[in-house]
Design a protein around this motif. Structure first.
Motif, PDB file in Angstrom:
ATOM      1  N   GLN A   1       0.827  -1.171   0.037  1.00  6.82           N
ATOM      2  CA  GLN A   1       0.040   0.022   0.068  1.00  6.82           C
ATOM      3  C   GLN A   1       0.721   1.321  -0.136  1.00  6.82           C
ATOM      4  OE1 GLN A   1      -3.102  -0.039  -0.625  1.00  6.82           O
ATOM      5  NE2 GLN A   1      -2.966  -2.247  -0.734  1.00  6.82           N
ATOM      6  N   GLU A   2       2.027   1.294   0.651  1.00  6.53           N
ATOM      7  CA  GLU A   2       2.726   2.422   0.670  1.00  6.53           C
ATOM      8  C   GLU A   2       3.598   2.620  -0.681  1.00  6.53           C
ATOM      9  OE1 GLU A   2       5.358   3.017   4.098  1.00  6.53           O
ATOM     10  OE2 GLU A   2       4.328   1.674   5.328  1.00  6.53           O
ATOM     11  N   ILE A   3       3.883   1.468  -1.231  1.00  5.84           N
ATOM     12  CA  ILE A   3       4.271   1.519  -2.536  1.00  5.84           C
ATOM     13  C   ILE A   3       3.495   2.121  -3.622  1.00  5.84           C
ATOM     14  CG2 ILE A   3       5.505   0.066  -4.326  1.00  5.84           C
ATOM     15  CD1 ILE A   3       6.423  -1.812  -2.357  1.00  5.84           C
ATOM     16  N   ILE A   4       2.288   1.595  -3.473  1.00  3.31           N
ATOM     17  CA  ILE A   4       1.283   2.288  -4.412  1.00  3.31           C
ATOM     18  C   ILE A   4       1.096   3.757  -4.195  1.00  3.31           C
ATOM     19  CG2 ILE A   4      -1.275   2.321  -4.915  1.00  3.31           C
ATOM     20  CD1 ILE A   4      -1.250  -0.845  -4.204  1.00  3.31           C
ATOM     21  N   GLY A   5       1.439   3.912  -3.026  1.00  2.00           N
ATOM     22  CA  GLY A   5       1.293   5.510  -2.809  1.00  2.00           C
ATOM     23  C   GLY A   5       2.355   6.389  -3.439  1.00  2.00           C
ATOM     24  N   ALA A   6       3.516   5.889  -3.255  1.00  2.00           N
ATOM     25  CA  ALA A   6       4.602   6.504  -3.596  1.00  2.00           C
ATOM     26  C   ALA A   6       4.569   6.419  -5.279  1.00  2.00           C
ATOM     27  CB  ALA A   6       6.040   5.710  -3.538  1.00  2.00           C
ATOM     28  N   ALA A   7       4.085   5.610  -5.854  1.00  2.00           N
ATOM     29  CA  ALA A   7       3.977   5.282  -7.226  1.00  2.00           C
ATOM     30  C   ALA A   7       2.962   6.292  -7.734  1.00  2.00           C
ATOM     31  CB  ALA A   7       3.714   3.917  -7.634  1.00  2.00           C
TER      32      ALA A   7
ATOM     33  N   ALA B 240       9.087  -3.484  -8.669  1.00  2.00           N
ATOM     34  CA  ALA B 240       9.034  -2.721  -9.938  1.00  2.00           C
ATOM     35  C   ALA B 240       7.601  -3.039 -10.647  1.00  2.00           C
ATOM     36  CB  ALA B 240      10.310  -3.211 -10.884  1.00  2.00           C
ATOM     37  N   ASP B 241       7.177  -4.334 -10.293  1.00  2.00           N
ATOM     38  CA  ASP B 241       5.809  -4.494 -11.314  1.00  2.00           C
ATOM     39  C   ASP B 241       4.505  -3.917 -10.476  1.00  2.00           C
ATOM     40  OD1 ASP B 241       6.941  -6.675 -12.814  1.00  2.00           O
ATOM     41  OD2 ASP B 241       6.176  -8.297 -11.491  1.00  2.00           O
ATOM     42  N   VAL B 242       4.774  -3.420  -9.201  1.00  2.00           N
ATOM     43  CA  VAL B 242       3.668  -2.515  -8.443  1.00  2.00           C
ATOM     44  C   VAL B 242       3.845  -1.349  -9.165  1.00  2.00           C
ATOM     45  CG1 VAL B 242       3.038  -1.362  -6.418  1.00  2.00           C
ATOM     46  CG2 VAL B 242       3.795  -3.925  -6.340  1.00  2.00           C
ATOM     47  N   TYR B 243       5.058  -0.702  -9.338  1.00  2.00           N
ATOM     48  CA  TYR B 243       5.329   0.596  -9.867  1.00  2.00           C
ATOM     49  C   TYR B 243       4.709   0.690 -11.538  1.00  2.00           C
ATOM     50  CZ  TYR B 243       7.705   3.145  -6.124  1.00  2.00           C
ATOM     51  OH  TYR B 243       8.209   3.668  -5.016  1.00  2.00           O
ATOM     52  N   THR B 244       5.183  -0.344 -12.116  1.00  2.00           N
ATOM     53  CA  THR B 244       4.714  -0.434 -13.571  1.00  2.00           C
ATOM     54  C   THR B 244       3.178  -0.498 -13.657  1.00  2.00           C
ATOM     55  OG1 THR B 244       5.022  -2.802 -13.874  1.00  2.00           O
ATOM     56  CG2 THR B 244       6.774  -1.065 -14.637  1.00  2.00           C
ATOM     57  N   GLN B 245       2.443  -1.098 -12.863  1.00  2.00           N
ATOM     58  CA  GLN B 245       1.078  -1.440 -12.795  1.00  2.00           C
ATOM     59  C   GLN B 245       0.097   0.006 -12.448  1.00  2.00           C
ATOM     60  OE1 GLN B 245       0.008  -4.362  -9.869  1.00  2.00           O
ATOM     61  NE2 GLN B 245       1.090  -6.049 -11.012  1.00  2.00           N
ATOM     62  N   VAL B 246       0.846   0.918 -11.587  1.00  2.00           N
ATOM     63  CA  VAL B 246       0.365   2.361 -11.215  1.00  2.00           C
ATOM     64  C   VAL B 246       0.729   3.071 -12.174  1.00  2.00           C
ATOM     65  CG1 VAL B 246       0.425   3.924  -9.462  1.00  2.00           C
ATOM     66  CG2 VAL B 246       0.235   1.781  -8.632  1.00  2.00           C
ATOM     67  N   ILE B 247       2.202   3.278 -12.487  1.00  2.00           N
ATOM     68  CA  ILE B 247       2.540   4.336 -13.391  1.00  2.00           C
ATOM     69  C   ILE B 247       2.483   4.127 -14.722  1.00  2.00           C
ATOM     70  CG2 ILE B 247       4.650   5.618 -14.108  1.00  2.00           C
ATOM     71  CD1 ILE B 247       5.792   5.235 -11.424  1.00  2.00           C
ATOM     72  N   GLY B 248       2.460   2.913 -15.298  1.00  2.00           N
ATOM     73  CA  GLY B 248       2.440   2.389 -16.787  1.00  2.00           C
ATOM     74  C   GLY B 248       3.655   2.452 -17.496  1.00  2.00           C
ATOM     75  N   THR B 249       3.860   2.164 -18.577  1.00  2.00           N
ATOM     76  CA  THR B 249       5.172   2.174 -19.558  1.00  2.00           C
ATOM     77  C   THR B 249       4.748   3.308 -20.738  1.00  2.00           C
ATOM     78  OG1 THR B 249       4.413   0.342 -20.709  1.00  2.00           O
ATOM     79  CG2 THR B 249       5.807  -0.054 -18.672  1.00  2.00           C
TER      80      THR B 249
ATOM     81  N   ASN C  33      17.095  -5.702   6.519  1.00  2.00           N
ATOM     82  CA  ASN C  33      18.017  -5.990   5.133  1.00  2.00           C
ATOM     83  C   ASN C  33      16.934  -6.652   4.250  1.00  2.00           C
ATOM     84  OD1 ASN C  33      20.360  -4.920   6.631  1.00  2.00           O
ATOM     85  ND2 ASN C  33      20.735  -6.882   7.389  1.00  2.00           N
ATOM     86  N   ARG C  34      15.886  -7.091   4.480  1.00  2.00           N
ATOM     87  CA  ARG C  34      15.028  -7.785   3.559  1.00  2.00           C
ATOM     88  C   ARG C  34      14.042  -6.351   2.947  1.00  2.00           C
ATOM     89  NH1 ARG C  34      14.444 -11.790   7.457  1.00  2.00           N
ATOM     90  NH2 ARG C  34      12.515 -10.740   8.195  1.00  2.00           N
ATOM     91  N   ARG C  35      14.738  -5.913   1.880  1.00  2.00           N
ATOM     92  CA  ARG C  35      14.044  -4.621   1.451  1.00  2.00           C
ATOM     93  C   ARG C  35      14.438  -4.667  -0.008  1.00  2.00           C
ATOM     94  NH1 ARG C  35      19.143  -3.852   2.744  1.00  2.00           N
ATOM     95  NH2 ARG C  35      20.378  -2.118   1.565  1.00  2.00           N
ATOM     96  N   VAL C  36      13.754  -3.338  -0.553  1.00  2.00           N
ATOM     97  CA  VAL C  36      13.908  -2.912  -1.743  1.00  2.00           C
ATOM     98  C   VAL C  36      14.308  -1.208  -1.768  1.00  2.00           C
ATOM     99  CG1 VAL C  36      12.987  -2.663  -4.106  1.00  2.00           C
ATOM    100  CG2 VAL C  36      12.917  -4.727  -3.122  1.00  2.00           C
ATOM    101  N   GLU C  37      15.219  -0.928  -2.163  1.00  2.00           N
ATOM    102  CA  GLU C  37      15.377   0.703  -2.018  1.00  2.00           C
ATOM    103  C   GLU C  37      14.820   1.178  -3.624  1.00  2.00           C
ATOM    104  OE1 GLU C  37      18.936   0.901   0.842  1.00  2.00           O
ATOM    105  OE2 GLU C  37      19.421   0.695  -1.317  1.00  2.00           O
ATOM    106  N   VAL C  38      14.164   2.372  -3.422  1.00  2.00           N
ATOM    107  CA  VAL C  38      13.417   2.917  -4.669  1.00  2.00           C
ATOM    108  C   VAL C  38      13.831   4.210  -4.679  1.00  2.00           C
ATOM    109  CG1 VAL C  38      11.616   3.371  -6.288  1.00  2.00           C
ATOM    110  CG2 VAL C  38      11.530   1.215  -4.772  1.00  2.00           C
ATOM    111  N   LYS C  39      14.540   4.726  -5.838  1.00  2.00           N
ATOM    112  CA  LYS C  39      14.986   6.191  -5.922  1.00  2.00           C
ATOM    113  C   LYS C  39      14.630   6.496  -7.592  1.00  2.00           C
ATOM    114  CE  LYS C  39      19.059   6.260  -2.839  1.00  2.00           C
ATOM    115  NZ  LYS C  39      18.461   4.886  -2.036  1.00  2.00           N
ATOM    116  N   PHE C  40      14.252   7.939  -7.550  1.00  2.00           N
ATOM    117  CA  PHE C  40      13.615   8.480  -8.924  1.00  2.00           C
ATOM    118  C   PHE C  40      14.801   9.550  -9.152  1.00  2.00           C
ATOM    119  CE2 PHE C  40      11.046  11.215 -11.551  1.00  2.00           C
ATOM    120  CZ  PHE C  40      10.937  10.332 -12.422  1.00  2.00           C
TER     121      PHE C  40
END
Length: 185
Positions: free
Chosen positions: A62-68, A111-120, A155-162
């Protein structure tokens, strides 16, 4: 580096040096800090994944969707373009090769969550990579050598930077400076 084309004609092409890493200035969505620099850190706080899993926990999703959604809004409103860098990580339990593959699967899941929200096809490009256990943010073991479950969870994480392409956008034949960082909340 050389290639042969057509009738055996060989052309030499220069080998370009590897790009130098850019030191990002971090602004996280959940921290109210003054905007500085161009890079936006969209990493969600807390553990994304359970041990040995590449399935995103629901609260993190849900937080990833918000950022996306923030990136999507800026893309649509201000023609924002750039690179979304998605880097997967694991704790140190298990074989190094296994952890490398798991980190790649975790990065792909986010990345799949980001592409579902943002698109390509809208100027947002994705750079997805896994780093295994090589870049911990917390100790996997305590100073006495015992297991550190809290550290391993971090440490079980994914870092996302734009990384925006630039701050200048063109709208209705007028150039505007886009203050991307202040629009990320």
């Amino acid at each position: 580096l050389g290639f042969t084309f057509g009738a055996g004609e060989k052309r030499d092409y220069p080998v370009l040096p590897a790009p130098r890493p850019v030191e990002p200035i971090v602004v996280t969505p959940e921290v109210k800090t003054p905007p500085v620099g161009r890079t936006m850190d969209l990493t969600v706080s807390g553990a994304y994944f359970d041990f040995d899993k590449a399935t995103i926990k629901e609260n993190a999703k849900q937080e990833i969707i918000g950022a996306a959604q923030q990136i999507k809004t800026l893309n649509q409103k201000s023609n924002l373009t750039g690179v979304l860098d998605v880097a997967g990580h694991t704790d140190s339990k298990g074989a190094k090769e296994y952890n490398q593959k798991l980190s790649e699967k975790r990065a792909a899941a986010v990345a799949d969550v980001y592409t579902q929200v943002i698109g390509t096809g809208n100027g947002i490009r994705y750079n997805v990579a896994g780093y295994g256990e090589d870049r911990p943010v917390a100790p996997n073991t305590l100073p006495n050598g015992k297991d550190n479950p809290e550290g391993r969870a971090r440490n079980r994480r994914v870092e996302v930077k734009f990384y925006p392409d630039n701050k200048i956008i063109r709208e209705n034949n007028t150039n505007y400076e886009l203050d991307v960082e202040s629009q990320i909340k």
